[in-house]
Design an enzyme around this catalytic site. Structure first.
Site, PDB file in Angstrom:
ATOM      1  N   SER A 150       0.978  -1.412   0.012  1.00 56.48           N
ATOM      2  CA  SER A 150       0.111  -0.107  -0.481  1.00 56.48           C
ATOM      3  C   SER A 150       0.615   1.290  -0.011  1.00 56.48           C
ATOM      4  O   SER A 150       2.229   1.434   0.685  1.00 56.48           O
ATOM      5  CB  SER A 150      -0.922  -0.122   0.965  1.00 56.48           C
ATOM      6  OG  SER A 150      -1.848   1.178   1.139  1.00 56.48           O
ATOM      7  N   TYR A 175      -2.138   0.109  10.127  1.00 51.79           N
ATOM      8  CA  TYR A 175      -2.582  -0.592   8.623  1.00 51.79           C
ATOM      9  C   TYR A 175      -0.781  -0.513   8.026  1.00 51.79           C
ATOM     10  O   TYR A 175      -1.095  -1.770   7.048  1.00 51.79           O
ATOM     11  CB  TYR A 175      -3.582  -0.039   8.111  1.00 51.79           C
ATOM     12  CG  TYR A 175      -3.487   0.101   6.609  1.00 51.79           C
ATOM     13  CD1 TYR A 175      -4.006  -1.779   6.428  1.00 51.79           C
ATOM     14  CD2 TYR A 175      -3.624   0.405   5.701  1.00 51.79           C
ATOM     15  CE1 TYR A 175      -4.033  -1.612   5.045  1.00 51.79           C
ATOM     16  CE2 TYR A 175      -3.250   0.496   3.916  1.00 51.79           C
ATOM     17  CZ  TYR A 175      -3.486  -1.108   3.757  1.00 51.79           C
ATOM     18  OH  TYR A 175      -4.069  -1.476   2.602  1.00 51.79           O
TER      19      TYR A 175
END
Length: 362
Positions: A150, A175
């Site tokens: 990501s 995350y």
């Protein structure tokens, strides 16, 4: 970086997170492109967001599979279930693995950390272990592991555009930390067990049937209810939005080119490992994004012609875990795979607005 060509036809391909947003679009592309083979879909179908959307995407896959020469099998299960993952690998012996299953979302990780550790760390470890053991007893094993990282790994980096050469040691959310951990784990397994692996740092993916927790989808839901949308950092955020078809094109190309297995001067494997950005390379100001979205929602008749957007938006401070700018340097992807995302924001948001009207209002 020299690549070993991977042929996808007549192969068994495991796609985890397949009823998810990117996963479903990738499986649909594979069913369309390939003339033979077996695609395994795996997902736990959790309720992080409306499971009906996942069921809808899965129905599109099953419909496409019915008219495709490629076999499709859906397996409902959790990446954190090691016994299940081992069984899937032993039974089907996948040639290519695309790991897209993960607990997504920056803000959700602040209040629900357990699910990120279970899915993103333990689940990815199970995939790596299964890949490692796929080479035993003279079997060819996994030819290429492709996995989702990501843009969140860049944290609050000030230097833009973000390059895969940049240090990413300061995540601002759990995350992001789990995604950086995936890259480190994959590197270690590539080095130790000679597993060809490629990580892809996705930049703000959007499009039809996307994730309802993403801004464009959430904004639409709220505006339709007459609620006020909050625009963070007082509208001074920029995002490198990437349309889902561009993401899928990038993944599809990367699947077909794995880093070469070579040995170093010490006679030990040089990790057949790489990481790439997949982003549009054109950061859009959040205020411009909202303006384009509102225009396309009116055009698609999701909202009435006279809708008062000014009365339904509020400028607020930055949220914890968010970053002010994302901006991809996708030069590596262009160099090694001949591809750079090209679909502009208006085209992508128009497709989303038309889908939204058809799915929820028609």
């Amino acid at each position: 970086m020299e690549k070993e060509k991977i042929t996808l036809n007549n192969k068994t391909i495991l796609v985890t997170g397949s009823p998810g947003f990117i996963g479903a679009n990738l499986v649909l592309r594979l069913l369309k492109e390939l003339s033979a083979g077996h695609i395994l879909s795996l997902d736990n179908m959790n309720d992080y967001y409306d499971p009906a959307l996942k069921e809808y995407r899965l129905s599109l896959i099953e419909k496409a599979a019915a008219g495709s020469p490629v076999k499709h099998t859906f397996i409902k299960g959790d990446l954190a279930d090691k016994a299940l993952i081992d069984q899937v690998f032993q039974t089907y012996q996948p040639d290519v693995v695309v790991n897209l299953a993960a607990q997504a979302g920056v803000r959700y990780s602040i209040t629900n950390p357990d699910s990120y550790i279970s899915s993103n760390l333990l689940g990815f470890y199970n995939i790596l272990e299964a890949c490692r053991h796929s080479y035993g007893e003279g079997k060819k094993g996994v030819e290429h592991l492709v996995y989702a990282s990501s843009s969140s790994v860049y944290g609050g980096n000030k230097k833009v555009p973000f390059s895969t050469e940049d240090r990413v040691d300061n995540p601002v959310s759990l995350y992001a930390a789990t995604k950086k951990s995936n890259e480190l784990m994959a590197h270690a397994y590539s080095k130790l067990y000679n597993i060809p692996s490629t990580g892809l740092r996705f930049f703000t993916v959007y499009g039809p049937a996307g994730r309802p927790d993403m801004a464009y989808f959430g904004f639409t839901n709220k505006l339709l209810k007459g609620e006020t949308i909050q625009i963070f950092n007082y509208g001074n955020c920029k995002r490198d939005f990437t349309y889902v078809d561009d993401i899928v094109e990038g993944v599809f190309r990367v699947m077909q080119g794995a880093s070469m297995r070579t040995k170093g001067e010490d006679g030990l494997p040089v990790p057949p490992y790489a990481v790439y950005n997949i982003g549009g390379g054109q950061p859009e100001n959040l205020m411009d994004f909202v303006t384009i979205l509102s225009e396309e929602l009116v055009r698609a008749k999701v909202l009435p012609q006279d809708f008062d957007f000014e009365a339904h938006r509020e400028l607020v401070a930055m949220q914890p875990g968010d970053v002010p700018v994302t901006y991809a340097d996708s030069e590596g992807l262009e160099r090694d795979y001949g591809f750079t995302p090209k679909i502009d924001l208006r085209t992508g948001l128009r497709a989303f607005a038309q889908w939204y009207h058809a799915y929820y209002q028609a």
